[in-house]
Design a protein around this motif. Structure first.
Motif, PDB file in Angstrom:
ATOM      1  N   VAL A 332       0.823  -1.216   0.000  1.00 16.53           N
ATOM      2  CA  VAL A 332       0.000   0.000   0.000  1.00 16.53           C
ATOM      3  C   VAL A 332       0.854   1.262   0.000  1.00 16.53           C
ATOM      4  O   VAL A 332       2.017   1.230   0.396  1.00 16.53           O
ATOM      5  N   SER A 333       0.226   2.382  -0.433  1.00 10.96           N
ATOM      6  CA  SER A 333       0.959   3.644  -0.404  1.00 10.96           C
ATOM      7  C   SER A 333       0.880   4.228   1.002  1.00 10.96           C
ATOM      8  O   SER A 333       0.041   3.805   1.807  1.00 10.96           O
ATOM      9  N   GLU A 334       1.765   5.191   1.251  1.00 12.88           N
ATOM     10  CA  GLU A 334       1.762   5.838   2.564  1.00 12.88           C
ATOM     11  C   GLU A 334       0.426   6.507   2.839  1.00 12.88           C
ATOM     12  O   GLU A 334      -0.090   6.480   3.951  1.00 12.88           O
ATOM     13  N   LYS A 335      -0.124   7.080   1.779  1.00 12.49           N
ATOM     14  CA  LYS A 335      -1.392   7.793   1.934  1.00 12.49           C
ATOM     15  C   LYS A 335      -2.507   6.829   2.362  1.00 12.49           C
ATOM     16  O   LYS A 335      -3.287   7.115   3.266  1.00 12.49           O
ATOM     17  N   ILE A 336      -2.548   5.691   1.713  1.00 15.09           N
ATOM     18  CA  ILE A 336      -3.576   4.708   2.066  1.00 15.09           C
ATOM     19  C   ILE A 336      -3.375   4.196   3.481  1.00 15.09           C
ATOM     20  O   ILE A 336      -4.329   4.009   4.241  1.00 15.09           O
ATOM     21  N   MET A 337      -2.122   3.994   3.859  1.00 18.84           N
ATOM     22  CA  MET A 337      -1.818   3.584   5.237  1.00 18.84           C
ATOM     23  C   MET A 337      -2.447   4.558   6.233  1.00 18.84           C
ATOM     24  O   MET A 337      -3.088   4.174   7.201  1.00 18.84           O
ATOM     25  N   GLN A 338      -2.215   5.844   5.961  1.00 16.73           N
ATOM     26  CA  GLN A 338      -2.754   6.862   6.864  1.00 16.73           C
ATOM     27  C   GLN A 338      -4.275   6.810   6.921  1.00 16.73           C
ATOM     28  O   GLN A 338      -4.874   6.919   7.986  1.00 16.73           O
ATOM     29  N   GLU A 339      -4.879   6.618   5.751  1.00 21.81           N
ATOM     30  CA  GLU A 339      -6.346   6.559   5.735  1.00 21.81           C
ATOM     31  C   GLU A 339      -6.862   5.342   6.491  1.00 21.81           C
ATOM     32  O   GLU A 339      -7.872   5.412   7.185  1.00 21.81           O
ATOM     33  N   MET A 340      -6.146   4.231   6.341  1.00 22.10           N
ATOM     34  CA  MET A 340      -6.531   3.028   7.082  1.00 22.10           C
ATOM     35  C   MET A 340      -6.514   3.291   8.573  1.00 22.10           C
ATOM     36  O   MET A 340      -7.476   2.974   9.295  1.00 22.10           O
ATOM     37  N   ILE A 341      -5.429   3.893   9.041  1.00 23.09           N
ATOM     38  CA  ILE A 341      -5.317   4.171  10.476  1.00 23.09           C
ATOM     39  C   ILE A 341      -6.447   5.094  10.916  1.00 23.09           C
ATOM     40  O   ILE A 341      -7.106   4.858  11.929  1.00 23.09           O
ATOM     41  N   ALA A 342      -6.689   6.135  10.106  1.00 22.87           N
ATOM     42  CA  ALA A 342      -7.750   7.084  10.471  1.00 22.87           C
ATOM     43  C   ALA A 342      -9.103   6.383  10.572  1.00 22.87           C
ATOM     44  O   ALA A 342      -9.860   6.610  11.523  1.00 22.87           O
ATOM     45  N   LEU A 343      -9.387   5.506   9.622  1.00 21.48           N
ATOM     46  CA  LEU A 343     -10.682   4.819   9.635  1.00 21.48           C
ATOM     47  C   LEU A 343     -10.834   3.894  10.848  1.00 21.48           C
ATOM     48  O   LEU A 343     -11.883   3.862  11.482  1.00 21.48           O
ATOM     49  N   PHE A 344      -9.759   3.163  11.165  1.00 14.91           N
ATOM     50  CA  PHE A 344      -9.866   2.255  12.318  1.00 14.91           C
ATOM     51  C   PHE A 344      -9.855   3.015  13.648  1.00 14.91           C
ATOM     52  O   PHE A 344     -10.448   2.564  14.623  1.00 14.91           O
ATOM     53  N   LEU A 345      -9.188   4.163  13.662  1.00 14.30           N
ATOM     54  CA  LEU A 345      -9.237   4.995  14.873  1.00 14.30           C
ATOM     55  C   LEU A 345     -10.655   5.483  15.110  1.00 14.30           C
ATOM     56  O   LEU A 345     -11.186   5.423  16.214  1.00 14.30           O
ATOM     57  N   GLU A 346     -11.256   5.956  14.031  1.00 15.75           N
ATOM     58  CA  GLU A 346     -12.629   6.452  14.112  1.00 15.75           C
ATOM     59  C   GLU A 346     -13.569   5.340  14.599  1.00 15.75           C
ATOM     60  O   GLU A 346     -14.412   5.558  15.466  1.00 15.75           O
ATOM     61  N   ALA A 347     -13.361   4.153  14.061  1.00 18.34           N
ATOM     62  CA  ALA A 347     -14.199   3.019  14.481  1.00 18.34           C
ATOM     63  C   ALA A 347     -14.066   2.791  15.985  1.00 18.34           C
ATOM     64  O   ALA A 347     -15.061   2.539  16.681  1.00 18.34           O
ATOM     65  N   ILE A 363     -17.694  -1.850   9.518  1.00 15.76           N
ATOM     66  CA  ILE A 363     -17.856  -0.763   8.539  1.00 15.76           C
ATOM     67  C   ILE A 363     -16.496  -0.245   8.085  1.00 15.76           C
ATOM     68  O   ILE A 363     -16.231  -0.080   6.891  1.00 15.76           O
ATOM     69  N   ALA A 364     -15.602  -0.048   9.066  1.00 11.01           N
ATOM     70  CA  ALA A 364     -14.267   0.446   8.716  1.00 11.01           C
ATOM     71  C   ALA A 364     -13.545  -0.546   7.811  1.00 11.01           C
ATOM     72  O   ALA A 364     -12.880  -0.156   6.851  1.00 11.01           O
ATOM     73  N   THR A 365     -13.684  -1.813   8.110  1.00 13.04           N
ATOM     74  CA  THR A 365     -13.034  -2.843   7.293  1.00 13.04           C
ATOM     75  C   THR A 365     -13.533  -2.784   5.845  1.00 13.04           C
ATOM     76  O   THR A 365     -12.738  -2.820   4.897  1.00 13.04           O
ATOM     77  N   ALA A 366     -14.848  -2.653   5.706  1.00 13.55           N
ATOM     78  CA  ALA A 366     -15.418  -2.574   4.363  1.00 13.55           C
ATOM     79  C   ALA A 366     -14.911  -1.334   3.623  1.00 13.55           C
ATOM     80  O   ALA A 366     -14.554  -1.399   2.444  1.00 13.55           O
ATOM     81  N   LYS A 367     -14.856  -0.224   4.337  1.00 16.97           N
ATOM     82  CA  LYS A 367     -14.370   1.021   3.698  1.00 16.97           C
ATOM     83  C   LYS A 367     -12.917   0.894   3.263  1.00 16.97           C
ATOM     84  O   LYS A 367     -12.526   1.329   2.179  1.00 16.97           O
ATOM     85  N   VAL A 368     -12.101   0.292   4.141  1.00 15.82           N
ATOM     86  CA  VAL A 368     -10.683   0.140   3.816  1.00 15.82           C
ATOM     87  C   VAL A 368     -10.520  -0.773   2.604  1.00 15.82           C
ATOM     88  O   VAL A 368      -9.754  -0.480   1.675  1.00 15.82           O
ATOM     89  N   ALA A 369     -11.267  -1.868   2.607  1.00 12.78           N
ATOM     90  CA  ALA A 369     -11.175  -2.796   1.482  1.00 12.78           C
ATOM     91  C   ALA A 369     -11.565  -2.090   0.178  1.00 12.78           C
ATOM     92  O   ALA A 369     -10.979  -2.324  -0.880  1.00 12.78           O
TER      93      ALA A 369
END
Ligand code: ADP
Ligand code: MG
Ligand code: ZN
Length: 373
Positions: A332-347, A363-369
């Motif tokens: 994954v790219s660095e940007k996607i990594m950051q978004e993944m972390i943000a989504l799971f933090l929010e969850a 929900i976060a898992t589905a969004k990340v996928a």
């Protein structure tokens, strides 16, 4: 062997045995060697970091009959009395259960008398922030009137709850949480002298879950030991199940599914865990730790593996785990990594309020996928 026994048994009997807290040890031993010990100390900091230990060391050191060294000899009658908890000139009071003004008045009257047997009377007041305000004010007066044979040591985990006038009359020391390597060092000595073979990997797991408290680490260690006292060899699986640790491998396979946009696979890893009783919040927390480590490895990839950031990672990860993570991070790219972390933090922040605790994670898992498609 009970938990208590282990951490009592290994309470440092000399300043040199204290792990960490170098600034405290240094200042106090310097004061001892120059005969300039203060009359009121305030030890603040997290539980299990050595406050009571240090108070008792100080009590022994000022009263030790052997004056050749600043270390207590642990052999003379004063040291022995204190070690055995029968020195009447050492008063240990737990403010959590003796928080009233009457008790402090009693202390105030008691302190006027010269020590019965020792050179100094020492008052150790634990959880000092728990005193009522009346008691705290009486204590302040006691401090002002104290005779020279008296030494006060206040210990607290919550310095912000102490009245400032008491703080300002004390020499203050801030104890810090012990680091994972510091705890591993101490625990490996203890397990050796108990005749146990405990893997470094296991000590790492115990040290991380003790969160800076040596007492908690030592308690966990004795639980783990009594778990496997038969063959005196402790196994990683035992420790993980004992501590309820969500295994890195599980998180890792969850990440694998997510990276392959395999929502079904990711859901089944989670459901498997939750049906076995793992708390979704704990899973989320471990996931965030994992992703953070993955991100750090990604940022550092290609660079030489050294420096302080890397050293910190090495304290919680094995070589193999790092290789796996690096591999995953490459996908994954660095940007996607950051978004993944943000989504799971929010969850994570939503789990508490969700009617179905794992729903925010799903929900976060589905969004990340989706992001990775
Ligand atoms: N800095 C330290 N070095 C070595 N052992 C420690 C240290 N801090 C705590 N311990 C271990 O934990 C036990 C409890 O420590 P204690 O001094 O009572 O903690 P606190 O009063 O800060 O809560 C000790 O008996 C000892 O076994
Ligand atoms: Mg204590
Ligand atoms: Zn002595």
């Amino acid at each position: 062997m009970t938990n208590q026994v282990l951490y009592r048994k290994y309470r440092p009997q000399k300043f040199s045995e204290v792990v960490g807290q170098e600034h405290v040890v240094k200042t106090i031993t310097n004061a001892l060697s120059s005969n300039s010990v203060a009359h009121a100390y305030l030890f603040c900091g997290p539980k299990g970091s050595g406050k009571t230990t240090m108070a008792r060391l100080l009590a022994k050191a000022v009263n030790c009959e052997d004056t050749k060294s600043v270390e207590p000899c642990n052999k003379c009658s004063s040291c022995k009395e204190i070690n055995e908890g029968r020195a009447i000139d050492i008063m240990e009071i737990d403010a959590a259960s003796h928080r009233g003004i009457d008790e402090i008045r009693e202390l105030r009257d008691g302190i006027r008398f010269s020590p019965a047997r020792l050179k100094y009377r020492i008052f150790i007041l634990d959880e000092a922030h728990q005193l009522t305000s009346g008691a705290a004010n009486a204590l302040l007066k006691t401090l002002e009137e104290a005779p020279s044979h008296a030494i006060f040591v206040f210990a607290t985990t919550e310095i912000h709850k102490m009245i400032p006038t008491i703080i300002s009359r004390c020499q203050r020391f801030d104890f810090r949480k012990l680091t994972v390597p510091e705890m591993i060092g101490r625990m490996s000595k203890i397990s050796k002298s108990e005749g146990f073979k405990v893997d470094k990997e296991i000590l790492k797991i115990i040290a991380s879950s003790a969160e800076g408290s040596m007492r908690d680490g030592e308690s966990l260690l004795s639980q783990v030991m009594s778990f496997s006292s038969g063959d005196k060899e402790v196994k990683v699986e035992d420790v993980r199940s004992l501590l309820g640790v969500v295994e890195k491998q599980v998180i890792s396979s969850f990440i694998d599914s997510v990276l392959n946009s395999d929502i079904k696979g990711a859901f089944s890893v989670m459901n498997n865990l939750f049906s076995k009783g793992t708390d979704p919040e704990e899973f989320q927390e471990n996931l965030i730790y994992y992703l953070r480590e993955m991100m750090i490895l990604k940022i550092m990839s290609g660079e030489e593996k050294s420096g302080s950031v890397y050293d910190v990672l090495k304290t919680t990860l094995t070589e193999e785990e790092m290789n796996i993570m690096e591999h995953q991070a490459e996908k994954v790219s660095e940007k996607i990594m950051q978004e993944m972390i943000a989504l799971f933090l929010e969850a994570g922040s939503k789990i508490k309020y969700s009617p179905i605790p794992q729903l925010p994670l799903e929900i976060a898992t589905a969004k990340v996928a989706q992001l990775l498609k």
